[in-house]
Design a protein around this motif. Structure first.
Motif, PDB file in Angstrom:
ATOM      1  N   ALA A 285       0.736  -1.222  -0.023  1.00 12.94           N
ATOM      2  CA  ALA A 285      -0.074   0.018   0.118  1.00 12.94           C
ATOM      3  C   ALA A 285       0.851   1.269   0.055  1.00 12.94           C
ATOM      4  N   PHE A 286       0.397   2.308  -0.418  1.00 13.58           N
ATOM      5  CA  PHE A 286       1.200   3.835  -0.420  1.00 13.58           C
ATOM      6  C   PHE A 286       0.757   4.343   0.756  1.00 13.58           C
ATOM      7  N   ALA A 287       1.396   4.753   1.557  1.00 17.12           N
ATOM      8  CA  ALA A 287       1.047   5.759   2.666  1.00 17.12           C
ATOM      9  C   ALA A 287       0.684   7.015   2.541  1.00 17.12           C
ATOM     10  N   VAL A 288       1.711   7.967   2.115  1.00 17.16           N
ATOM     11  CA  VAL A 288       1.572   9.256   1.904  1.00 17.16           C
ATOM     12  C   VAL A 288       2.418   9.783   0.684  1.00 17.16           C
ATOM     13  N   GLY A 289       2.177  10.588  -0.231  1.00 10.54           N
ATOM     14  CA  GLY A 289       2.904  10.914  -1.179  1.00 10.54           C
ATOM     15  C   GLY A 289       2.382  12.326  -1.779  1.00 10.54           C
ATOM     16  N   ASP A 290       2.828  12.798  -2.980  1.00 12.72           N
ATOM     17  CA  ASP A 290       2.569  13.975  -3.420  1.00 12.72           C
ATOM     18  C   ASP A 290       1.272  13.830  -4.263  1.00 12.72           C
ATOM     19  N   GLY A 291       0.763  15.121  -4.765  1.00 12.69           N
ATOM     20  CA  GLY A 291      -0.350  14.899  -5.502  1.00 12.69           C
ATOM     21  C   GLY A 291      -1.665  15.300  -4.938  1.00 12.69           C
ATOM     22  N   PRO A 292      -2.725  15.732  -5.626  1.00 10.33           N
ATOM     23  CA  PRO A 292      -3.831  16.016  -5.051  1.00 10.33           C
ATOM     24  C   PRO A 292      -4.468  15.052  -4.073  1.00 10.33           C
ATOM     25  N   GLY A 293      -4.349  13.934  -4.115  1.00  8.77           N
ATOM     26  CA  GLY A 293      -4.657  13.070  -3.475  1.00  8.77           C
ATOM     27  C   GLY A 293      -4.005  12.798  -1.864  1.00  8.77           C
ATOM     28  N   ALA A 294      -2.946  13.631  -1.559  1.00  6.69           N
ATOM     29  CA  ALA A 294      -2.303  13.306  -0.388  1.00  6.69           C
ATOM     30  C   ALA A 294      -2.844  14.106   0.682  1.00  6.69           C
ATOM     31  N   ASN A 295      -2.514  13.775   1.935  1.00  4.89           N
ATOM     32  CA  ASN A 295      -3.062  14.521   3.014  1.00  4.89           C
ATOM     33  C   ASN A 295      -2.166  15.903   3.410  1.00  4.89           C
ATOM     34  N   VAL A 296      -2.843  16.756   3.699  1.00  7.05           N
ATOM     35  CA  VAL A 296      -1.849  18.098   3.822  1.00  7.05           C
ATOM     36  C   VAL A 296      -0.967  17.631   4.886  1.00  7.05           C
ATOM     37  N   GLY A 297       0.289  17.976   4.722  1.00  7.60           N
ATOM     38  CA  GLY A 297       1.359  18.075   5.696  1.00  7.60           C
ATOM     39  C   GLY A 297       2.417  16.827   5.714  1.00  7.60           C
ATOM     40  N   VAL A 298       2.074  15.900   4.745  1.00  2.35           N
ATOM     41  CA  VAL A 298       2.883  14.790   4.728  1.00  2.35           C
ATOM     42  C   VAL A 298       3.279  14.477   3.256  1.00  2.35           C
ATOM     43  N   GLN A 299       3.346  15.658   2.579  1.00  5.98           N
ATOM     44  CA  GLN A 299       3.459  15.268   0.855  1.00  5.98           C
ATOM     45  C   GLN A 299       4.652  15.018   0.533  1.00  5.98           C
ATOM     46  N   GLY A 300       5.743  15.006   1.403  1.00  2.00           N
ATOM     47  CA  GLY A 300       7.207  14.865   0.879  1.00  2.00           C
ATOM     48  C   GLY A 300       7.543  13.293   1.505  1.00  2.00           C
ATOM     49  N   LEU A 301       6.577  12.597   1.951  1.00  2.00           N
ATOM     50  CA  LEU A 301       7.078  11.241   2.537  1.00  2.00           C
ATOM     51  C   LEU A 301       7.280  10.198   1.378  1.00  2.00           C
ATOM     52  N   ARG A 302       6.131  10.059   0.925  1.00  2.00           N
ATOM     53  CA  ARG A 302       6.242   9.027  -0.290  1.00  2.00           C
ATOM     54  C   ARG A 302       6.557   7.671  -0.043  1.00  2.00           C
ATOM     55  N   TRP A 303       6.125   7.100   1.371  1.00  2.00           N
ATOM     56  CA  TRP A 303       6.597   5.817   1.741  1.00  2.00           C
ATOM     57  C   TRP A 303       5.591   4.666   1.046  1.00  2.00           C
ATOM     58  N   SER A 304       6.212   3.636   0.845  1.00  2.00           N
ATOM     59  CA  SER A 304       5.875   2.508   0.344  1.00  2.00           C
ATOM     60  C   SER A 304       5.560   1.605   1.529  1.00  2.00           C
ATOM     61  N   VAL A 305       4.480   1.052   1.870  1.00  2.00           N
ATOM     62  CA  VAL A 305       4.340  -0.049   2.952  1.00  2.00           C
ATOM     63  C   VAL A 305       4.282  -1.233   2.386  1.00  2.00           C
ATOM     64  N   LEU A 306       5.136  -2.191   2.827  1.00  2.00           N
ATOM     65  CA  LEU A 306       5.274  -3.665   2.292  1.00  2.00           C
ATOM     66  C   LEU A 306       5.059  -4.546   3.629  1.00  2.00           C
ATOM     67  N   VAL A 307       4.331  -5.464   3.600  1.00  2.00           N
ATOM     68  CA  VAL A 307       4.014  -6.416   4.803  1.00  2.00           C
ATOM     69  C   VAL A 307       4.275  -7.787   4.089  1.00  2.00           C
ATOM     70  N   ARG A 308       5.089  -8.291   4.598  1.00  5.79           N
ATOM     71  CA  ARG A 308       5.338  -9.668   3.633  1.00  5.79           C
ATOM     72  C   ARG A 308       5.497 -11.021   5.013  1.00  5.79           C
ATOM     73  N   GLU A 309       5.432 -12.054   4.209  1.00 10.48           N
ATOM     74  CA  GLU A 309       5.583 -13.540   5.135  1.00 10.48           C
ATOM     75  C   GLU A 309       5.939 -14.611   4.181  1.00 10.48           C
ATOM     76  N   ALA A 310       7.034 -15.189   4.857  1.00  9.91           N
ATOM     77  CA  ALA A 310       7.483 -16.251   3.905  1.00  9.91           C
ATOM     78  C   ALA A 310       6.598 -17.167   3.442  1.00  9.91           C
ATOM     79  N   GLU A 311       6.727 -17.833   2.207  1.00 11.02           N
ATOM     80  CA  GLU A 311       5.839 -18.605   1.584  1.00 11.02           C
ATOM     81  C   GLU A 311       5.603 -19.924   2.478  1.00 11.02           C
ATOM     82  N   GLU A 312       6.820 -20.348   2.916  1.00 12.51           N
ATOM     83  CA  GLU A 312       6.792 -21.745   3.553  1.00 12.51           C
ATOM     84  C   GLU A 312       6.221 -21.572   4.968  1.00 12.51           C
ATOM     85  N   GLN A 313       6.430 -20.359   5.436  1.00 11.99           N
ATOM     86  CA  GLN A 313       5.837 -20.067   6.745  1.00 11.99           C
ATOM     87  C   GLN A 313       4.420 -19.870   6.541  1.00 11.99           C
TER      88      GLN A 313
END
Length: 591
Positions: A285-313
């Motif tokens: 998922a994309f946390a925060v970033g630039d553009g008209p869809g960004a929340n005011v105050g966090v335009q510069g972060l542009r964090w991509s959020v990744l949550v993973r789990e090993a396939e064998e697990q």
């Protein structure tokens, strides 16, 4: 002379009838167990892949939304502080004439500002530091008295932050306990000129706390999923030990930046250079970033959020299930081999019936293993296989129930955000195909917090369930009702006439009236207000916004509806208003 070659057929030809039946029975039972274990194990693996993948996507989306919301809230707090007249007076006066900083009126304003900063830090302990600086960057007021008089750049801030409350770059290789997330908000005078700045720092341990509270733990309460926050330059800003600062060019990063939330199986490079890549289920998922869809105050972060789990697990339960079936099958085969040796004449016919049923199960027929009565061993065999199939069926039903729970709010049984998105995808696709529209109303309960505070959270939960029941009664067939969290609800109503569809508006007005009627909760009469802000898809999208995907367009319309709700709450509450429509004091459209 060469010795005769021994074959399985020759070996069986020298066995007695009882031995042949016993061996055959053991082999048959074990093969049935292998067949069932393989089929059910494979099915469980596929279902686990989808279930865990969706759960990872939900975790990533929840963490992204939580980070966006929290950082936007912190930015709004700084924005509100920057607009205080006392703060502007202090900063402008000291910037122009530092020599009068200790004058009477200015000292009072400075003390008031200091008290506000200290109170903000006390009310939200996650703040590590809050300070106010002149345009030259010199700190004049701060929660840490030792930093007064120093340059704000010494704490990681820079002049680029004057453009807005942007996160300031930090040294990503530092340990998490000393790294900070920096927010900077300019202070402007009445003419809009920058006269100073207010800055704040949040520790990365704060993000870890949000991660721990958001990511789904295993059944034993252990958090085995791994979370990565990837910055705009593909560098890991937060992740498992040893990953901070590493470059990560995973496909899910690009998908997250493109707004394609979801999950996929993909290879990840190993931290150990001697080991090859491993396959992981990855939610993005994309946390925060630039553009008209960004929340005011966090335009510069542009964090991509990744949550993973090993396939064998992820597939470990399915593997254990398969191996358990094989182990049970081996045990049952050994027991009934002896029974077959003792009762050879009573075995052949019943086993044939069981084999036929197992084959039909393999082919996908919805039948049960037959109950064979007669010899105890055969009866036990059929009962054990029936119990095994019943147990596996219950586990399958439990998996289906878990998938259902993932789409609904556990308290009200309304759709949750993920369920709403899945159902809205079909609704928006149909509306697009037929050239019609969908009207979205975002609403919350006026006075709900008072009910929670005075009557308790249990009463509040009962009230939310009653509100949900009334909303479901008021909507039409084909309408959607969802709870986004707290006392916030969403109505999605097909609107063939677009933003002028008065039938859809009437549904929202009836829903509001129903919600505002009194409730009987725990022997008490409870009343709450209701405000609904609405927007229409695609009518309230700009020409460029209509070219984006359906879900991105939905999110923008939802944001429009949320802004209307905010205006309602700010100007009187208890109304139903549409985005872009002029409104009277009573909340009706102005002709």
């Amino acid at each position: 002379m060469a010795a005769p070659r021994r074959t399985p057929t020759a070996w069986l030809s020298r066995r007695s009838l009882r031995e042949r039946i016993g061996f055959g029975l053991a082999l048959l039972v074990f093969l049935v167990a292998i067949l069932l274990g393989g089929l059910i194990g494979k099915a469980s693996e596929l279902q686990a892949r989808n279930r865990i993948g969706q759960s990872l996507a939900i975790d990533a989306q929840r963490l992204a939304e939580r980070l966006t919301t929290e950082l936007a809230t912190r930015a709004r707090e700084l924005t509100l502080l920057s607009r205080m007249e006392s703060l502007r007076t202090v900063v402008s006066t000291i910037s122009i004439a530092p020599s009068i900083a200790g004058s009477g009126a200015l000292s009072v304003a400075t003390a008031q500002t200091q008290a506000l900063l200290d109170e903000l830090k006390r009310s939200y302990p996650a703040y590590a530091w809050i300070g106010v600086a002149t345009p030259a960057g010199r700190v004049i007021i701060a929660t840490d008295a030792a930093s007064v008089g120093t340059l704000i750049s010494a704490r990681g801030a820079n002049r680029d932050g004057m453009r807005g409350p942007l996160p300031l770059p930090g040294a990503q290789a530092l340990p998490e306990d000393v790294r900070m997330i920096d927010l900077l908000q300019p202070i402007r005078d009445a003419d809009g000129s920058v006269i100073g700045s207010i800055a704040a720092q949040l520790p990365w341990s704060w993000v870890r706390g949000i991660e721990t509270a958001t990511i789904t733990a295993d059944d034993d309460g252990v958090l085995r999923r791994e979370t990565f926050l990837v910055g705009a330059r593909d560098n890991v800003v937060l992740g498992p030990p040893g990953t901070a600062g590493l470059l990560l060019n995973a496909p899910s990063v690009a998908r997250a930046r493109a707004g394609l939330t979801g999950w996929q199986v993909e290879p990840w490079p190993s931290l150990n250079p001697r080991m090859g890549p491993r396959s992981y289920l990855t939610g993005a998922a994309f946390a925060v970033g630039d553009g008209p869809g960004a929340n005011v105050g966090v335009q510069g972060l542009r964090w991509s959020v990744l949550v993973r789990e090993a396939e064998e697990q992820a597939f470990a339960p399915a593997t254990v299930l398969r191996e358990t079936i094989w182990g049970v099958g081996l045990l049952v085969a050994a027991v009934f081999a002896l029974a077959g040796w003792m009762l050879a004449g009573m075995v052949t016919s019943p086993l044939a019936r069981i084999a036929v049923a197992a084959e039909r199960l393999r082919q996908g027929d919805d039948i049960e293993i037959p109950r064979i009565r007669g010899a105890t061993e055969i009866d036990s065999l059929s009962t054990s296989l029936r119990a095994l199939v019943a147990t596996l069926t219950r586990k399958q039903e439990a998996l289906d129930e878990m998938e259902e729970l993932a789409l609904h709010d556990p308290l009200t049984r309304l759709l949750n955000r993920h369920g709403l998105r899945l159902h809205l995808d079909a609704m928006l696709s149909q509306a697009k195909a037929t050239g019609s529209s969908v009207m979205l109303f975002v609403g919350d309960l006026d006075g709900f917090k008072a009910v929670n505070d005075t009557m308790g959270h249990q009463t509040g939960d009962q009230l939310l369930c009653l509100v949900a029941a009334r909303l479901k009664q008021m909507v039409r067939r084909g309408d959607l009702v969802a709870r986004l969290g707290g006392d916030e609800f969403v109505l999605a109503l097909p609107a063939p006439a677009g933003s002028q569809d008065m039938a859809a508006v009437a549904v929202a007005q009836r829903a509001q009236a129903a919600v505002m009627a009194p409730y009987q909760v725990g022997g008490s009469v409870v009343k709450v207000g209701c405000s609904l802000g609405g927007a229409c898809w695609p009518d309230h999208l700009s020409a460029t916004e209509r070219d984006v995907g359906l879900m991105e367009g939905f999110e923008r319309v939802l944001a429009h509806a949320d802004s209307v709700l905010y205006d309602i709450k700010r100007t009187g509450k208890g109304r139903v208003d549409l985005f872009g429509a002029p409104r009277s004091r009573a909340g009706e459209r102005v002709p």
